[in-house]
Design a protein around this motif. Sequence first.
Motif, PDB file in Angstrom:
ATOM      1  N   LEU A   1      29.392  25.741  68.037  1.00 27.28           N
ATOM      2  CA  LEU A   1      29.993  27.014  68.439  1.00 27.28           C
ATOM      3  C   LEU A   1      30.191  27.940  67.245  1.00 27.28           C
ATOM      4  O   LEU A   1      30.069  29.170  67.373  1.00 27.28           O
ATOM      5  N   TYR A   2      30.486  27.355  66.081  1.00 24.16           N
ATOM      6  CA  TYR A   2      30.591  28.183  64.876  1.00 24.16           C
ATOM      7  C   TYR A   2      29.248  28.816  64.542  1.00 24.16           C
ATOM      8  O   TYR A   2      29.173  30.008  64.201  1.00 24.16           O
ATOM      9  N   LEU A   3      28.170  28.042  64.653  1.00 24.92           N
ATOM     10  CA  LEU A   3      26.826  28.569  64.406  1.00 24.92           C
ATOM     11  C   LEU A   3      26.510  29.700  65.367  1.00 24.92           C
ATOM     12  O   LEU A   3      26.022  30.768  64.959  1.00 24.92           O
ATOM     13  N   LEU A   4      26.780  29.498  66.665  1.00 28.97           N
ATOM     14  CA  LEU A   4      26.494  30.540  67.651  1.00 28.97           C
ATOM     15  C   LEU A   4      27.340  31.782  67.400  1.00 28.97           C
ATOM     16  O   LEU A   4      26.871  32.909  67.578  1.00 28.97           O
ATOM     17  N   HIS A   5      28.589  31.593  66.981  1.00 32.63           N
ATOM     18  CA  HIS A   5      29.447  32.745  66.704  1.00 32.63           C
ATOM     19  C   HIS A   5      28.938  33.519  65.501  1.00 32.63           C
ATOM     20  O   HIS A   5      28.945  34.764  65.501  1.00 32.63           O
ATOM     21  N   ARG A   6      28.492  32.817  64.455  1.00 29.65           N
ATOM     22  CA  ARG A   6      27.944  33.515  63.281  1.00 29.65           C
ATOM     23  C   ARG A   6      26.713  34.338  63.668  1.00 29.65           C
ATOM     24  O   ARG A   6      26.503  35.447  63.167  1.00 29.65           O
ATOM     25  N   LEU A   7      25.884  33.785  64.549  1.00 26.95           N
ATOM     26  CA  LEU A   7      24.715  34.529  65.019  1.00 26.95           C
ATOM     27  C   LEU A   7      25.133  35.721  65.880  1.00 26.95           C
ATOM     28  O   LEU A   7      24.524  36.791  65.831  1.00 26.95           O
ATOM     29  N   HIS A   8      26.170  35.499  66.664  1.00 21.22           N
ATOM     30  CA  HIS A   8      26.623  36.530  67.608  1.00 21.22           C
ATOM     31  C   HIS A   8      27.142  37.766  66.877  1.00 21.22           C
ATOM     32  O   HIS A   8      26.904  38.906  67.318  1.00 21.22           O
ATOM     33  N   ILE A   9      27.846  37.570  65.771  1.00 20.94           N
ATOM     34  CA  ILE A   9      28.424  38.731  65.075  1.00 20.94           C
ATOM     35  C   ILE A   9      27.398  39.432  64.203  1.00 20.94           C
ATOM     36  O   ILE A   9      27.623  40.553  63.741  1.00 20.94           O
ATOM     37  N   GLY A  10      26.243  38.793  63.983  1.00 19.26           N
ATOM     38  CA  GLY A  10      25.117  39.448  63.318  1.00 19.26           C
ATOM     39  C   GLY A  10      25.440  40.058  61.970  1.00 19.26           C
ATOM     40  O   GLY A  10      25.859  39.377  61.047  1.00 19.26           O
ATOM     41  N   ASP A  11      25.290  41.375  61.866  1.00 21.33           N
ATOM     42  CA  ASP A  11      25.466  42.077  60.595  1.00 21.33           C
ATOM     43  C   ASP A  11      26.899  42.024  60.074  1.00 21.33           C
ATOM     44  O   ASP A  11      27.145  42.311  58.903  1.00 21.33           O
ATOM     45  N   ASN A  12      27.838  41.643  60.927  1.00 25.64           N
ATOM     46  CA  ASN A  12      29.230  41.560  60.482  1.00 25.64           C
ATOM     47  C   ASN A  12      29.525  40.278  59.704  1.00 25.64           C
ATOM     48  O   ASN A  12      30.607  40.144  59.136  1.00 25.64           O
ATOM     49  N   ALA A  13      28.581  39.359  59.711  1.00 26.69           N
ATOM     50  CA  ALA A  13      28.749  38.138  58.922  1.00 26.69           C
ATOM     51  C   ALA A  13      28.603  38.475  57.447  1.00 26.69           C
ATOM     52  O   ALA A  13      27.944  39.460  57.075  1.00 26.69           O
ATOM     53  N   ASP A  14      29.225  37.664  56.574  1.00 30.96           N
ATOM     54  CA  ASP A  14      29.114  37.941  55.139  1.00 30.96           C
ATOM     55  C   ASP A  14      27.695  37.665  54.666  1.00 30.96           C
ATOM     56  O   ASP A  14      26.920  36.962  55.328  1.00 30.96           O
ATOM     57  N   GLU A  15      27.342  38.222  53.527  1.00 28.38           N
ATOM     58  CA  GLU A  15      25.963  38.160  53.030  1.00 28.38           C
ATOM     59  C   GLU A  15      25.485  36.725  52.837  1.00 28.38           C
ATOM     60  O   GLU A  15      24.355  36.384  53.163  1.00 28.38           O
ATOM     61  N   HIS A  16      26.344  35.875  52.267  1.00 33.47           N
ATOM     62  CA  HIS A  16      25.931  34.482  52.037  1.00 33.47           C
ATOM     63  C   HIS A  16      25.641  33.785  53.359  1.00 33.47           C
ATOM     64  O   HIS A  16      24.674  33.025  53.472  1.00 33.47           O
ATOM     65  N   CYS A  17      26.454  34.055  54.362  1.00 31.88           N
ATOM     66  CA  CYS A  17      26.229  33.463  55.677  1.00 31.88           C
ATOM     67  C   CYS A  17      24.903  33.927  56.265  1.00 31.88           C
ATOM     68  O   CYS A  17      24.147  33.142  56.840  1.00 31.88           O
ATOM     69  N   LYS A  18      24.597  35.210  56.111  1.00 36.75           N
ATOM     70  CA  LYS A  18      23.334  35.735  56.649  1.00 36.75           C
ATOM     71  C   LYS A  18      22.128  35.104  55.958  1.00 36.75           C
ATOM     72  O   LYS A  18      21.103  34.847  56.596  1.00 36.75           O
ATOM     73  N   VAL A  19      22.276  34.845  54.669  1.00 38.63           N
ATOM     74  CA  VAL A  19      21.193  34.160  53.959  1.00 38.63           C
ATOM     75  C   VAL A  19      21.008  32.760  54.527  1.00 38.63           C
ATOM     76  O   VAL A  19      19.879  32.301  54.767  1.00 38.63           O
ATOM     77  N   GLN A  20      22.126  32.058  54.751  1.00 41.53           N
ATOM     78  CA  GLN A  20      22.044  30.710  55.323  1.00 41.53           C
ATOM     79  C   GLN A  20      21.346  30.732  56.683  1.00 41.53           C
ATOM     80  O   GLN A  20      20.484  29.900  56.967  1.00 41.53           O
ATOM     81  N   LEU A  21      21.727  31.685  57.524  1.00 45.05           N
ATOM     82  CA  LEU A  21      21.135  31.766  58.861  1.00 45.05           C
ATOM     83  C   LEU A  21      19.651  32.112  58.810  1.00 45.05           C
ATOM     84  O   LEU A  21      18.870  31.700  59.679  1.00 45.05           O
ATOM     85  N   SER A  22      19.253  32.856  57.790  1.00 43.45           N
ATOM     86  CA  SER A  22      17.839  33.234  57.678  1.00 43.45           C
ATOM     87  C   SER A  22      16.946  32.039  57.387  1.00 43.45           C
ATOM     88  O   SER A  22      15.727  32.111  57.534  1.00 43.45           O
ATOM     89  N   LEU A  23      17.548  30.940  56.968  1.00 43.31           N
ATOM     90  CA  LEU A  23      16.766  29.773  56.558  1.00 43.31           C
ATOM     91  C   LEU A  23      16.687  28.699  57.628  1.00 43.31           C
ATOM     92  O   LEU A  23      16.130  27.633  57.391  1.00 43.31           O
ATOM     93  N   LEU A  24      17.231  28.960  58.821  1.00 40.09           N
ATOM     94  CA  LEU A  24      17.215  27.954  59.880  1.00 40.09           C
ATOM     95  C   LEU A  24      15.779  27.539  60.213  1.00 40.09           C
ATOM     96  O   LEU A  24      14.867  28.363  60.200  1.00 40.09           O
TER      97      LEU A  24
END
Length: 570
Positions: free
Chosen positions: A103-126
């Motif tokens: 659920l944390y993963l889905l929430h990070r994806l859900h907020i999109g651009d509002n996630a912090d930069e490091h988180c967005k980098v992590q998600l880009s590597l899935l």
Amino acid sequence: SSDLCRCHSTRTGVHIDMNAPLSGDFSRPFRDCLLNKLTWKDGTFVCAVSVQLGEPLLALPISELWTTDTAKECKDVASILLSSHTQGRTADVLDNDSTWLALYLLHRLHIGDNADEHCKVQLSLLPKTEPLPSWQEQDLAALEGSRWLAIAKQFRDEVEDEYQQLVECLTDAMLTQLGASSEKYIWAQTVLQQCCLRFLSNDGLPVDLFLPWLHLLEAGLASGTNKTPQLLDATRLEFSSKHHCPVVVFYAPCDFVAGEQAYITHGALPGPNGRLFMERGILLSPNPWDFVELTIRIPVRASRIASVQDRIRDVSTSVDPVPGQFLTADTMEGWEPACMMDDVLHVNIRVAESQLLPSREVFALLQAALSDDAAADPSSRQQVLDVLQRGLQSIKQGYASAEREEMESERCSRAFVFVEAEKRLINMALEAIDMASDDSSSAPAPESCLNLTAADMRLRGCTHSLNSLAACFAALPSSQSQTASKLMDELDILRASLASFPEGNPEKVATIPLVKTADPTLQAHGDATAAVLRARLAACSWEAENLQLRLSRRTSEQVELPEVDGVKPE
């Protein structure tokens, strides 16, 4: 590299639009490394320096990784899940670490651009591979006959049941806030299968670590183009006294030269293709670790139960895991070669190319179960071979008959390759049964007891690193404090690695042999003792020189007082 930073699945409705290029030195995913001998080049991880088998490649504090605590510290997620408890809507699924992480993963994806930069980098590597639970029903049908078809369906059914429990205890608005739906939740759980490493923590409980970029470190082995690993479980959770936290340490599974593509291994990779297909959506070809599992059930007479129980203890592989150890699927599932349930013997036999027939101990267990006498009679040996043959033939007949040209999709084509590999192993085992003519052919002789263990390999690698570290400190100018700080971190990681050695910490249990010994464990232990003392002495010498330099600078920077009435103040 654009393929690596894009994850897109229209079927599940999950879309991550990550167009930012990967960092040239790939430093962003590894924000606060305590040790890093890797660099990113041409879309792969390569070694920045030559590394010996068993040396640490990368060390990361778990504070830099996603854990259940990370999810529970997220106010948006925690407020929703914990509010269900306060409102009397509870479900067992909310006690699962995997539920919080998904659920944390889905929430990070859900907020999109509002996630912090490091988180967005992590998600880009899935990862973008598709494990079996994400397949459609018609694609899974191509696995007919393989036990992994039932395992994949069971996993999906269990995840769907978990989501239904969430629906019952969370409102639609809450699920929308989390970005959750049935298909998205299944997708998130399959991602966790690919990106989670599970270890036993110091408190004796499992801890899941989510690493979105894990598949990039595994890619060198998954491609099948690299050298064969010698250290198969080369990832551990060590405990740093300096940093007061657990640290994930990836050790080199073989020798790497500078500039060579590097990869890691752990308790789930390498492994049988069924497990890799199920959890990671990949197949290794060739795969020397592949096997097909056959379960034999034999009713045991009351007069034979005691003898069979003795034989079960002989074949048992049960060993309690120790803190820092990777928790394999077999450990978590409680897998054993044999067990007795309701006076029925269950024997799980893994048919691999290197072990087509059961070991001597398992063969003796089957003989004891099939024999009518107190001692296994000679004819029971042929009975065992007959039972094995019938079991393998039954599996073989269960496979669907299809040609590769008939496969309608890429998934089905991959399933065909997987099934053909299983059938090949079964045919090889059937041929081995036909050729078996005496007891010696039923099992290979045991290997030499002087072979290096995984712990010995790690210890030798750490010893090599400690000797190199001592040389670095000796050559380091006393003014280079920043470089020294990194070397100190590496020394801390190496000392933490030594502390987990099963035969005792070489720093505290000194066993330096006076002469060379034929015992590889004793020799490795002694060499490590000498190496860590040498490295610590070199570090202390540098610190003393650095302190002397700072003191001399402080003295020279003091302002000289003027003379008063011709007298110079002291």
